[in-house]
Every structure is written in C-alpha cells, then in structure tokens.
Design an enzyme around this catalytic site. Sequence first.
Site, PDB file in Angstrom:
ATOM      1  N   SER A 174      55.986  19.191  29.544  1.00  0.00           N
ATOM      2  CA  SER A 174      56.426  17.810  29.345  1.00  0.00           C
ATOM      3  C   SER A 174      55.382  16.934  28.654  1.00  0.00           C
ATOM      4  O   SER A 174      55.718  15.866  28.155  1.00  0.00           O
ATOM      5  CB  SER A 174      56.810  17.180  30.682  1.00  0.00           C
ATOM      6  OG  SER A 174      55.676  17.045  31.513  1.00  0.00           O
ATOM      7  N   HIS A 222      51.861  12.627  33.650  1.00  0.00           N
ATOM      8  CA  HIS A 222      52.573  11.930  32.580  1.00  0.00           C
ATOM      9  C   HIS A 222      51.786  10.709  32.124  1.00  0.00           C
ATOM     10  O   HIS A 222      50.808  10.312  32.756  1.00  0.00           O
ATOM     11  CB  HIS A 222      53.980  11.526  33.021  1.00  0.00           C
ATOM     12  CG  HIS A 222      54.955  12.662  32.990  1.00  0.00           C
ATOM     13  ND1 HIS A 222      56.229  12.559  33.467  1.00  0.00           N
ATOM     14  CD2 HIS A 222      54.846  13.937  32.537  1.00  0.00           C
ATOM     15  CE1 HIS A 222      56.864  13.714  33.316  1.00  0.00           C
ATOM     16  NE2 HIS A 222      56.036  14.571  32.755  1.00  0.00           N
ATOM     17  N   ASP A 232      60.551   8.352  33.444  1.00  0.00           N
ATOM     18  CA  ASP A 232      60.534   9.212  34.631  1.00  0.00           C
ATOM     19  C   ASP A 232      61.316   8.678  35.828  1.00  0.00           C
ATOM     20  O   ASP A 232      61.205   9.229  36.918  1.00  0.00           O
ATOM     21  CB  ASP A 232      59.086   9.444  35.076  1.00  0.00           C
ATOM     22  CG  ASP A 232      58.324  10.348  34.132  1.00  0.00           C
ATOM     23  OD1 ASP A 232      58.957  11.040  33.330  1.00  0.00           O
ATOM     24  OD2 ASP A 232      57.087  10.355  34.208  1.00  0.00           O
TER      25      ASP A 232
END
Length: 180
Positions: free
Chosen positions: A57, A96, A123
């Site tokens: 990701s 992230h 998210d």
Amino acid sequence: MEFLKETWTSMKTMSVRETISQVVNLGLIVTSALMIWKSLMLATGSESPVVVVLSGSMEPGFYRGDILFLNLGNAPIRTGEIVVFSIEGRDIPIVHRALKVHEKSPGGKIDILTKGDNNFGNDRVLYAPGQQWLHKQHIMGRAIGFFPYVGMVTIIMNDYPSVKYVLIGVLGLLVLTSKE
C-alpha cells in the site's frame, strides 16, 4: 541429518557444568535482545521502534518487507509524514502517510486522516466502525529511516510458521553446543 547426529553427540559429551554454562549463555542472549528492545522503546518514545511493511500500500515509497525505524517524539504530526498507527481490534499496525491533519488548538487535540500512497482512497474504511479520524493515542510513531527488504525474513516466518520453529530450534542448538 548428519548435523543433528553431531549436535546430539556433542550435547551428550558435555558435562553438567558445560550444559549449565551454555543454558546461561542462551539466557544472556535472550535477555540482551530484550534489553536492547526496551532501550530502543525508551529512546524513541514508541511502543514499537521497528516495524516491517507488510503490504504494497505504500509503494513506490516503501515496499513489502522494508523495515522502518520509528520515533514518536513530541513534535506534532504534519501532513505528508509517514506514520504507523494501530486501530482498536486490529493486531497489526498500519504504515501510511498523513493526508490531513487538524489541530484543535496548539498542543491540544489533533485529528489525522491517513492514506496509503498506492491506495485509491483514504483510510477511513480501515478505522474502527464510526471512527473518522486518528488521534494521538493511535499513532505508534513516524518513520525516520528504513532498510529495504530486510523484513522479508519476518514475512516468511509469519507466512510459514514451520520455518520460524526450525530456525529458532537450529539457532538454539548452535548456542547450546558452541564450545566458547
């Protein structure tokens, strides 16, 4: 198979004193590793000063298997920083980028929205049901450095638990049968 026979023969020829010495050496190795981990926790202010990127990701910034070094610090999280956070009900931390940061007042409550660089949307679908923002208590640290692909060993051991047990067993035998 020959290695196991030699190891067993070596262990049978050890005196009680040598055996106790080897067990103490193994204990010192484990204790030293725990002390290093706890020292890193104190120095970085993070409950997990080192994490492995488990998914794609964050590509192309970080790839699956990269090891990230974290530091929590007291400075506020800023938009664009790579953060590692944990969500209630999930065991595995997520790596992230901070997409939006809202500070209620200087030094006060902070709302953070994150997104993986390689993901299409933010998210919020990963957060706990009803949760729209991350807060300071969710953040484990911000990335301050990395080693590429070194964490693949961890991923392999999680994907194939038998590899982990064999590796731990072999390392334990090597420590117990070494003659130093």
